[in-house]
Design an enzyme around this catalytic site. Structure first.
Site, PDB file in Angstrom:
ATOM      1  N   CYS A  61       0.841  -1.207   0.000  1.00 31.54           N
ATOM      2  CA  CYS A  61       0.000   0.000   0.000  1.00 31.54           C
ATOM      3  C   CYS A  61       0.877   1.259   0.000  1.00 31.54           C
ATOM      4  O   CYS A  61       1.830   1.349   0.769  1.00 31.54           O
ATOM      5  CB  CYS A  61      -0.912  -0.003   1.219  1.00 31.54           C
ATOM      6  SG  CYS A  61      -2.057   1.394   1.219  1.00 31.54           S
ATOM      7  N   CYS A  65       0.408   4.746   6.925  1.00 27.50           N
ATOM      8  CA  CYS A  65      -0.231   4.601   8.239  1.00 27.50           C
ATOM      9  C   CYS A  65       0.733   3.862   9.193  1.00 27.50           C
ATOM     10  O   CYS A  65       1.130   2.725   8.922  1.00 27.50           O
ATOM     11  CB  CYS A  65      -1.542   3.840   8.091  1.00 27.50           C
ATOM     12  SG  CYS A  65      -2.579   4.548   6.786  1.00 27.50           S
ATOM     13  N   CYS A  68       0.347   0.068  10.318  1.00 27.13           N
ATOM     14  CA  CYS A  68      -0.139  -0.939   9.375  1.00 27.13           C
ATOM     15  C   CYS A  68       0.955  -1.828   8.791  1.00 27.13           C
ATOM     16  O   CYS A  68       1.959  -1.337   8.263  1.00 27.13           O
ATOM     17  CB  CYS A  68      -0.912  -0.256   8.251  1.00 27.13           C
ATOM     18  SG  CYS A  68      -1.758  -1.438   7.180  1.00 27.13           S
ATOM     19  N   CYS A 105     -16.623  -8.964   5.403  1.00 26.43           N
ATOM     20  CA  CYS A 105     -15.909  -7.694   5.217  1.00 26.43           C
ATOM     21  C   CYS A 105     -14.654  -7.932   4.390  1.00 26.43           C
ATOM     22  O   CYS A 105     -13.772  -8.687   4.809  1.00 26.43           O
ATOM     23  CB  CYS A 105     -15.490  -7.116   6.554  1.00 26.43           C
ATOM     24  SG  CYS A 105     -16.830  -7.003   7.737  1.00 26.43           S
ATOM     25  N   CYS A 136     -19.532  -5.928   3.359  1.00 32.06           N
ATOM     26  CA  CYS A 136     -18.799  -4.735   3.770  1.00 32.06           C
ATOM     27  C   CYS A 136     -17.505  -4.701   2.978  1.00 32.06           C
ATOM     28  O   CYS A 136     -16.910  -5.755   2.739  1.00 32.06           O
ATOM     29  CB  CYS A 136     -18.500  -4.777   5.269  1.00 32.06           C
ATOM     30  SG  CYS A 136     -17.560  -3.331   5.842  1.00 32.06           S
ATOM     31  N   CYS A 196     -19.415   2.137   8.378  1.00 27.59           N
ATOM     32  CA  CYS A 196     -18.677   1.457   9.445  1.00 27.59           C
ATOM     33  C   CYS A 196     -17.445   2.311   9.680  1.00 27.59           C
ATOM     34  O   CYS A 196     -16.580   2.412   8.799  1.00 27.59           O
ATOM     35  CB  CYS A 196     -18.290   0.044   9.004  1.00 27.59           C
ATOM     36  SG  CYS A 196     -17.170  -0.786  10.157  1.00 27.59           S
ATOM     37  N   ARG A 268     -18.069  -2.504  17.705  1.00 28.08           N
ATOM     38  CA  ARG A 268     -17.331  -3.760  17.504  1.00 28.08           C
ATOM     39  C   ARG A 268     -16.040  -3.783  18.301  1.00 28.08           C
ATOM     40  O   ARG A 268     -15.205  -2.885  18.179  1.00 28.08           O
ATOM     41  CB  ARG A 268     -17.025  -3.984  16.012  1.00 28.08           C
ATOM     42  CG  ARG A 268     -16.323  -5.332  15.790  1.00 28.08           C
ATOM     43  CD  ARG A 268     -16.180  -5.717  14.320  1.00 28.08           C
ATOM     44  NE  ARG A 268     -17.429  -5.613  13.628  1.00 28.08           N
ATOM     45  CZ  ARG A 268     -17.639  -4.759  12.618  1.00 28.08           C
ATOM     46  NH1 ARG A 268     -16.671  -4.012  12.178  1.00 28.08           N
ATOM     47  NH2 ARG A 268     -18.817  -4.704  12.046  1.00 28.08           N
TER      48      ARG A 268
HETATM   49  N1  SAM Z   1      -6.782   0.564   3.154  1.00 31.98           N
HETATM   50  C1  SAM Z   1      -8.042   0.676   3.754  1.00 31.98           C
HETATM   51  C2  SAM Z   1      -8.147   1.830   4.711  1.00 31.98           C
HETATM   52  O1  SAM Z   1      -7.126   2.300   5.204  1.00 31.98           O
HETATM   53  O2  SAM Z   1      -9.266   2.259   4.988  1.00 31.98           O
HETATM   54  C3  SAM Z   1      -8.547  -0.583   4.409  1.00 31.98           C
HETATM   55  C4  SAM Z   1      -7.692  -1.488   5.229  1.00 31.98           C
HETATM   56  S1  SAM Z   1      -7.111  -0.868   6.789  1.00 31.98           S
HETATM   57  C5  SAM Z   1      -6.048  -2.213   7.215  1.00 31.98           C
HETATM   58  C6  SAM Z   1      -8.527  -0.948   7.864  1.00 31.98           C
HETATM   59  C7  SAM Z   1      -8.352  -0.545   9.304  1.00 31.98           C
HETATM   60  O3  SAM Z   1      -7.707  -1.575  10.040  1.00 31.98           O
HETATM   61  C8  SAM Z   1      -7.527   0.673   9.623  1.00 31.98           C
HETATM   62  O4  SAM Z   1      -8.221   1.875   9.431  1.00 31.98           O
HETATM   63  C9  SAM Z   1      -7.223   0.456  11.083  1.00 31.98           C
HETATM   64  O5  SAM Z   1      -8.229   1.039  11.897  1.00 31.98           O
HETATM   65  C10 SAM Z   1      -7.231  -1.057  11.247  1.00 31.98           C
HETATM   66  N2  SAM Z   1      -5.880  -1.570  11.493  1.00 31.98           N
HETATM   67  C11 SAM Z   1      -4.905  -1.722  10.580  1.00 31.98           C
HETATM   68  N3  SAM Z   1      -3.775  -2.199  11.152  1.00 31.98           N
HETATM   69  C12 SAM Z   1      -4.041  -2.340  12.474  1.00 31.98           C
HETATM   70  C13 SAM Z   1      -3.277  -2.784  13.600  1.00 31.98           C
HETATM   71  N4  SAM Z   1      -1.998  -3.150  13.479  1.00 31.98           N
HETATM   72  N5  SAM Z   1      -3.867  -2.820  14.812  1.00 31.98           N
HETATM   73  C14 SAM Z   1      -5.165  -2.442  14.939  1.00 31.98           C
HETATM   74  N6  SAM Z   1      -5.928  -2.005  13.919  1.00 31.98           N
HETATM   75  C15 SAM Z   1      -5.386  -1.953  12.703  1.00 31.98           C
HETATM   76 FE1  SF4 Z   2      -2.908   1.260   3.359  1.00 28.06          FE
HETATM   77 FE2  SF4 Z   2      -2.845   0.101   5.754  1.00 28.06          FE
HETATM   78 FE3  SF4 Z   2      -3.201   2.724   5.566  1.00 28.06          FE
HETATM   79 FE4  SF4 Z   2      -5.180   1.060   4.765  1.00 28.06          FE
HETATM   80  S1  SF4 Z   2      -4.401   1.290   6.854  1.00 28.06           S
HETATM   81  S2  SF4 Z   2      -4.411   2.885   3.706  1.00 28.06           S
HETATM   82  S3  SF4 Z   2      -3.932  -0.646   3.966  1.00 28.06           S
HETATM   83  S4  SF4 Z   2      -1.349   1.584   4.931  1.00 28.06           S
END
Ligand code: SAM
Ligand code: SF4
Ligand code: DTB
Length: 323
Positions: A61, A65, A68, A105, A136, A196, A268
């Site tokens: 990606c 973030c 992530c 989802c 979802c 959501c 949730r």
């Molecule tokens: N790329 C998309 C986005 O950012 O909306 C969808 C996938 S992203 C992995 C979805 C959500 O997963 C993030 O907004 C975050 O809240 C949660 N998430 C991701 N990594 C995480 C982690 N290591 N621990 C807890 N929540 C996490």
């Molecule tokens: Fe990409 Fe992870 Fe950020 Fe979603 S949360 S936009 S998958 S880096």
């Protein structure tokens, strides 16, 4: 008790930070009593909704973030993959349905979907709906046309988290803004898709940031129907790998505040359950959480297996909510 006493179960969109902070900081028993009272006015307290996640496009990606595993900015060791074939997604969804999940989802590690991906994504929505499950998707940012296309396909929910307070957002993510997240949420709403939206706690934020995040959600034009509260799963190689974990009691307070501020939303108990004791999860359900992810994998990280969850539900007298 102070002036922060909420009107039990009333839907409000005019929460002030001061009121919400007073609730968050109230004596724990008062907070939980209020949350549970509101919870049982709006829901069966012994029913929990089960959702199942599938990563339909993993890793690589372009966003940064800080929590992530899927960001190409971090060395998490995750192997990136292409968008999964529709038939494979449907085979996985069928297994989830047979194991009791009512919502499927599907998540993609994208900044936003490319137009060339939309046909496959729409076919996934239609196929999963045909299996009798709620759908979802979480695909990153959407423009108005993409949201409209998903709405026409019958997508039930779009997940797009604000993740933390506006103040803390820039400490965690630099490649898109808090305002960008709100813009996508507005497109999703306009197209009649249910929202959501929640966030993560345990990312070095202050209590005030948790409260601000929930006040932002509660003061949206409509409350998100689903509010995932994730506890950070620390991922090696990410900037938040060493973040101080949140105090369990503070996590439960966050769930309780979400329940009080958004009385009719599903709250949730989302990522991070593998690191929680059964007793902490029980307190979260008492505080008003009424949805979980089931299955031993979330998107890339682990989750308690179905056997563990089934045993926990039996001990607590909780049953799966049917749709
Ligand atoms: N790329 C998309 C986005 O950012 O909306 C969808 C996938 S992203 C992995 C979805 C959500 O997963 C993030 O907004 C975050 O809240 C949660 N998430 C991701 N990594 C995480 C982690 N290591 N621990 C807890 N929540 C996490
Ligand atoms: Fe990409 Fe992870 Fe950020 Fe979603 S949360 S936009 S998958 S880096
Ligand atoms: C949400 O709030 N949590 C889910 C879902 N929405 C997409 C994702 C949790 C991801 C946990 C880390 C991982 O599995 O990589």
């Amino acid at each position: 008790m102070n002036s922060a006493r909420p009107l039990y179960g009333d839907i409000r969109q005019n929460w002030t930070k001061e009121e919400a902070l007073a609730l968050y900081e109230a004596p724990f028993n008062d907070l939980l009593f209020q949350a549970q009272t509101i919870h049982r006015r709006n829901f069966d307290p012994n029913k929990v909704q089960l959702s199942r996640l599938l990563s339909i496009k993993t890793g690589g990606c372009p966003e940064d973030c800080g929590y992530c595993s899927q960001s190409s900015h971090h060395e998490s060791g995750l192997k990136a993959s292409r968008l999964m074939e529709v038939e494979r997604v449907l085979a996985e969804a069928r297994k989830a349905r047979d194991a009791g999940a009512t919502r499927y989802c599907m998540g993609a590690a994208w900044r936003s979907p490319k137009d060339r991906d939309m046909d496959a994504v729409v076919a996934m929505v239609e196929g999963v709906k045909a299996l009798g499950m709620e759908t979802c998707m979480t695909l990153g940012m959407l423009d108005g046309a993409q949201a409209a296309r998903l709405g026409e396909a019958g997508l039930d929910y779009f997940n797009h988290n604000i993740d933390t307070s506006e103040r803390h957002y820039g400490n965690i993510i630099s490649t898109h803004s808090f305002a960008d997240r709100l813009q996508t949420l507005a497109h999703v709403r306009e197209c009649g898709i249910k929202v959501c939206c929640g966030g993560i706690v345990g990312m070095g934020e202050e209590a005030g940031d948790r409260v601000d995040m929930l006040v932002t959600l509660a003061n949206l034009p409509e409350h998100p129907e689903s509010v995932p509260i994730n506890m950070l799963i620390p991922i090696a190689g990410t900037p938040l790998a060493q973040a101080d974990p949140i105090e369990p009691i503070d996590f439960v307070r966050t769930i309780a505040l979400a329940r009080i501020l958004m009385p009719k939303s599903f709250v949730r108990l989302s990522a991070g359950r593998s690191a929680m004791t059964d007793e902490m999860q029980a307190l979260c359900f008492f505080a008003g959480a009424n949805s979980i992810f089931v299955g031993d994998t979330l998107l890339t990280a682990g989750n308690p297996g179905e056997d563990h969850d089934a045993a926990l539900f039996r001990r607590l007298g909780i049953e799966a909510l049917e749709i």
